[in-house]
Design an enzyme around this catalytic site. Structure first.
Site, PDB file in Angstrom:
ATOM      1  N   SER A   1     -10.359  -0.516  -7.858  1.00 21.02           N
ATOM      2  CA  SER A   1      -8.894  -0.449  -7.806  1.00 21.02           C
ATOM      3  C   SER A   1      -8.212  -1.766  -8.126  1.00 21.02           C
ATOM      4  CB  SER A   1      -8.440   0.019  -6.417  1.00 21.02           C
ATOM      5  OG  SER A   1      -8.947  -0.851  -5.415  1.00 21.02           O
TER       6      SER A   1
ATOM      7  N   GLU B   1       1.738  -3.494   3.435  1.00 22.39           N
ATOM      8  CA  GLU B   1       1.150  -4.795   3.755  1.00 22.39           C
ATOM      9  C   GLU B   1      -0.329  -4.699   3.411  1.00 22.39           C
ATOM     10  OE1 GLU B   1       1.950  -6.163   7.695  1.00 22.39           O
ATOM     11  OE2 GLU B   1       4.127  -6.124   7.440  1.00 22.39           O
TER      12      GLU B   1
ATOM     13  N   HIS C   1      -4.867  -5.366  -2.829  1.00 21.23           N
ATOM     14  CA  HIS C   1      -4.352  -4.877  -4.108  1.00 21.23           C
ATOM     15  C   HIS C   1      -3.116  -5.651  -4.552  1.00 21.23           C
ATOM     16  CE1 HIS C   1      -6.650  -1.476  -2.330  1.00 21.23           C
ATOM     17  NE2 HIS C   1      -7.172  -1.510  -3.552  1.00 21.23           N
TER      18      HIS C   1
END
Length: 371
Positions: free
Chosen positions: A152, A331, A335
């Site tokens: 990701s 938060e 990422h």
């Protein structure tokens, strides 16, 4: 034989599907036109996963242009008329940022490189589309391609989830339009699960001599579920499979250590949560003679330089009610925002210069790195 599709816009056009005139008579059967992002907003608002359009990139819904083209690499040229100076972002397919430039008062032409995987070409020009007067799409079957295998932190996050971004989305911004990027990375995948799901096989089918395979795994290899790998045994075993696939196809593998998380300690330094996997990748690199980018190390340095508060701008620390895709805020210390993804992609491109892969050097846009 190169296939060219060419389109033109009428100045002062209205946003509807018939505003474009196909210049080539033989391609008048082609499906093309504009689609508004409001057509998919209902899915996003109800939380249902839906296909994300490039025009969904910003807070305001925009229009996405689409057409069908054969699978392959393309040179895409955009012609802008004279007008007021403005910054633009050109987004292709679901979220890949291929161009972030400033339009001057004069007429301007920009070219980008793109690979279409599913026969659907989609594009949005934000925030201002009015100056775009012509678009050409030309097949480039011999153009080299960088394939990205990762998780990701690398993948193309949907435009509707802006500002959520993987660094692979921003990589083309720092490259000349002489090389295409295929971001095959997928959220939640480890070096093991990526292979087990057939994703490496899919890359193998498309790889050609002279292409590149960038490999970054580690975040999900640390998991204790079925995705997890052992840094001393299974992790290097799977990494070698990526290397073997690339070499057998005449492509160039490049190992990239997992990017650093924002995990500050009391002394202002970062805890390296990937250390065992980084060491393992270094070992594979040395043993197999494969170039490596120490992204974990150089991203750690960047985040520590910024400090605890300023570094939040690189990560998904969002206030509630600011971004449509994240109404409750976020938060997230793993990422990236678009800004963060851009900074990490810049680190990757600068580090590419230090590897033995000299064939990448002509493709690097030094001017844009320094802007």
């Amino acid at each position: 034989m190169r296939q060219q599709l060419a389109y033109c816009f009428k100045k002062g056009y209205e946003m509807k599907e018939d505003v474009m005139t196909l210049l080539s008579e033989k391609d008048r059967h082609q499906s093309y036109g504009w689609i508004t992002t409001s057509l998919v907003e209902a899915f996003i608002e109800t939380g249902t996963e839906a296909f994300s359009l490039p025009g969904h990139y910003s807070m305001d819904s925009g229009y996405s242009f689409f057409t069908e083209v054969p699978k392959g690499q393309y040179s895409v040229t955009l012609y802008f008329e004279a007008g007021e100076p403005q910054d633009i972002t050109v987004i292709f397919n679901e979220g890949q940022r291929l161009l972030k430039r400033k339009l001057e008062e004069k007429e301007m032409v920009y070219e980008v490189a793109l690979r279409v995987e599913n026969r659907l070409f989609m594009m949005a020009v934000l925030p201002h589309l009015e100056r775009l007067v012509r678009l050409t799409i030309e097949s480039q079957p011999t153009m080299p391609v960088i394939y990205l295998a990762g998780d990701s932190t690398v993948t193309e996050q949907p435009a509707a989830r802006y500002p959520y971004s993987g660094w692979g989305q921003m990589l083309p911004v720092f490259l000349h339009p002489t090389i295409a990027v295929v971001n095959a990375a997928k959220s939640g995948r480890s070096s093991k699960s990526f292979i087990e799901e057939g994703r490496l096989n899919a890359i193998e089918k498309e790889l050609k001599k002279g292409d590149y395979l960038f490999i970054q795994f580690g975040h999900n290899d640390e998991k204790t579920d079925e995705r997890g790998t052992d840094p001393n045994t299974s992790y290097p075993f799977y990494l070698r499979q990526y290397i073997q696939v690339a070499l057998e196809k005449g492509a160039f593998p490049l190992l990239i250590t997992p990017v650093q998380r924002r995990t500050f300690k009391r002394d202002g330094t970062l805890q390296n949560t990937h250390s065992r996997y980084e060491k393992s990748m270094y070992h594979v690199s040395k043993e197999e003679g494969i170039p490596l980018i120490p992204l974990g190390k150089i991203s750690k340095h960047l985040i520590e330089q910024l400090g605890n508060e300023a570094s939040k701008e690189l990560f998904m620390w969002l206030k509630p009610g600011v971004y449509k895709g994240f109404p409750e805020g976020a938060e997230d210390n793993t990422h990236f925002t678009e800004k963060g993804a851009s900074e990490i992609a810049k680190l990757v491109v600068m580090a590419m210069k230090e590897t033995s892969l000299s064939g990448l050097l002509p493709h690097i846009d030094d001017n844009h790195i320094n802007t």
